[in-house]
Design an enzyme around this catalytic site. Structure first.
Site, PDB file in Angstrom:
ATOM      1  N   ARG A 164      54.608  54.804   4.783  1.00 20.65           N
ATOM      2  CA  ARG A 164      55.770  54.723   5.702  1.00 20.65           C
ATOM      3  C   ARG A 164      56.097  53.256   6.033  1.00 20.65           C
ATOM      4  O   ARG A 164      56.430  52.920   7.174  1.00 20.65           O
ATOM      5  CB  ARG A 164      55.513  55.487   7.011  1.00 20.65           C
ATOM      6  CG  ARG A 164      55.359  56.975   6.853  1.00 20.65           C
ATOM      7  CD  ARG A 164      56.642  57.637   6.351  1.00 20.65           C
ATOM      8  NE  ARG A 164      56.536  59.078   6.404  1.00 20.65           N
ATOM      9  CZ  ARG A 164      55.980  59.829   5.441  1.00 20.65           C
ATOM     10  NH1 ARG A 164      55.518  59.265   4.346  1.00 20.65           N
ATOM     11  NH2 ARG A 164      55.924  61.137   5.574  1.00 20.65           N
ATOM     12  N   SER A 246      58.465  62.992  11.919  1.00 19.26           N
ATOM     13  CA  SER A 246      57.158  62.635  12.493  1.00 19.26           C
ATOM     14  C   SER A 246      57.323  61.411  13.380  1.00 19.26           C
ATOM     15  O   SER A 246      57.880  60.408  12.940  1.00 19.26           O
ATOM     16  CB  SER A 246      56.169  62.289  11.387  1.00 19.26           C
ATOM     17  OG  SER A 246      55.968  63.369  10.525  1.00 19.26           O
ATOM     18  N   GLU A 346      56.297  55.835  14.222  1.00 15.33           N
ATOM     19  CA  GLU A 346      56.839  55.748  12.861  1.00 15.33           C
ATOM     20  C   GLU A 346      58.311  55.297  12.868  1.00 15.33           C
ATOM     21  O   GLU A 346      58.686  54.435  12.069  1.00 15.33           O
ATOM     22  CB  GLU A 346      56.661  57.119  12.196  1.00 15.33           C
ATOM     23  CG  GLU A 346      56.535  57.072  10.709  1.00 15.33           C
ATOM     24  CD  GLU A 346      57.905  57.143  10.089  1.00 15.33           C
ATOM     25  OE1 GLU A 346      58.271  56.183   9.402  1.00 15.33           O
ATOM     26  OE2 GLU A 346      58.616  58.136  10.292  1.00 15.33           O
TER      27      GLU A 346
END
Ligand code: EPU
Length: 350
Positions: A164, A246, A346
């Site tokens: 990520r 997420s 994130e």
């Protein structure tokens, strides 16, 4: 080039947070960027590149000039014995691009179906799901340097993909040229889809589907439908319940740290990585702290997946970025107190 003032951003962020862009410029082509940089005021202003808004938390009005990327187009660039190279404009919807590749007989992106957002945002966070990350299929991308107006192409190594993560998530540090956040505007992305196609089925949810359906050797289309089905069951549709996917990354720990956590709770979901470290399921850690389904202000923890924070206020009383961050910090604190793990958000907080 169209310059708009005082533009509501609610429809442009997946949480549905109310905020405004003082100045918003739609970028449909390289020529739009050239026009922008020819304007002395706009050229000198700080800039924020907006894709589909599916991975951002807006904590207030956006002062930098918002560049809304709307570069369109999809094409097969090249077909060789070993791969199909496909390209899409940064403004294309990622899922539509995946569906287009499959409809045209170019499999390889099926595990990444239904991920919200645009093609241009996909390399920024190196999107990943069900055993495949963007970097596994990435060929190259074109971008424009907003400081100089020059167009450049980056391969996977130059994008510095991580979990990520990429060069586009980092601002250039004083002593290094590394980061490209706020500096590069991605215009087109190319993916390499290897031949012969091989299914990626290792992920537990996909194995379950295989078992349930009795289909031992699924086609790419079949996997695509399975992934869509799994996501629809587990993750909220941002058009129905605002969210940014997420909210935290799955943390990586040493085997010793993992043993310590197992001693606190043997049920902790963890996966051994090839490099010897251990990845923990952040959703499980948050769930174990009792957060699933909880609400603070108008920010909530999704009832089917504790890793996803949602807008409980809907359209009538939408969540604020402040409420999302307050809930996020409360979750971080309780996970840290119970397991000694610091969860890292994130999405990009603006
Ligand atoms: N779990 C719980 N409780 C929860 C949530 C999860 O116990 O509330 C457990 C699950 O039972 C499972 C494990 O945690 O054993 C992992 O859960 P899941 O399979 O749902 O995947 P994840 O690790 O939570 C990651 C990605 C998702 C991606 C899925 C599938 C991150 C931060 N998230 O989620 O990506 O779709 O795997 O590959 O890596 C995103 O980045 O926005 C995203 C949705």
């Amino acid at each position: 080039m169209l310059v708009e003032k005082n533009v509501p951003l609610r429809a442009y962020n997946a949480f549905g947070i109310v905020a405004r862009a003082q100045t918003l410029v739609r970028v449909a082509s390289e020529a739009d960027v050239a026009a922008l940089l020819a304007d002395p005021v706009l050229a000198a202003a700080p800039k924020f590149v907006l894709g589909g808004g599916s991975n951002i938390v807006l904590t207030g009005d956006v002062r930098p000039v918002v560049l809304k990327v709307e570069v369109m187009g999809r094409r097969l660039v090249q077909e060789t014995d070993r791969a199909w190279i496909v390209e899409a404009g940064a403004g294309e919807n990622w899922h539509d691009f995946v569906a287009w590749t499959l409809a045209n007989g170019h499999p390889g992106l099926e595990n990444l179906a239904l991920i919200p957002g645009t093609v241009g945002a996909s390399p920024v966070q190196n999107i990943g799901a069900y055993g495949v990350e963007l970097q596994d299929r990435f060929e190259s991308l074109d971008a424009i340097d907003l400081a100089t107006g020059k167009t450049f192409t980056l391969d996977a190594a130059q994008c510095a993909f991580g979990y990520r993560d990429s060069v586009f998530k980092h601002a250039a540090a004083e002593l290094s040229d590394f980061g490209l956040a706020g500096r590069a505007l991605i215009t087109r992305v190319r993916m390499r889809l290897p031949k012969p196609w091989k299914p990626v089925l290792g992920y537990l949810d996909l194995e379950r589907k295989r078992h349930e359906t009795g289909i031992a050797e699924p086609t790419a289309q079949q996997i695509y439908h399975w992934v869509c089905d799994i996501r629809r069951h587990k993750l909220p549709d941002p058009r129905v319940l605002g969210n940014a996917g997420s909210f935290f990354k799955n943390p990586t720990v040493t085997p010793e740290q993992c043993a310590d956590i197992i001693a606190r709770d043997p049920r902790v979901v963890h996966y051994l990585l090839p490099n010897g470290t251990v990845k923990l399921a952040a959703g499980w850690l948050i769930d174990a702290c009792g957060w699933k389904g909880k609400t603070v202000g108008n920010a909530g923890v999704y009832d089917k997946q504790a890793l996803v924070l949602v807008n409980r206020g809907g359209d009538t009383d939408p969540v604020t970025g402040g409420e999302v961050m307050t809930l996020a910090r409360a979750i971080q604190t309780s996970v840290y107190e119970r397991f000694g793990i610091r969860l890292e958000p994130e999405p990009v907080v603006v």
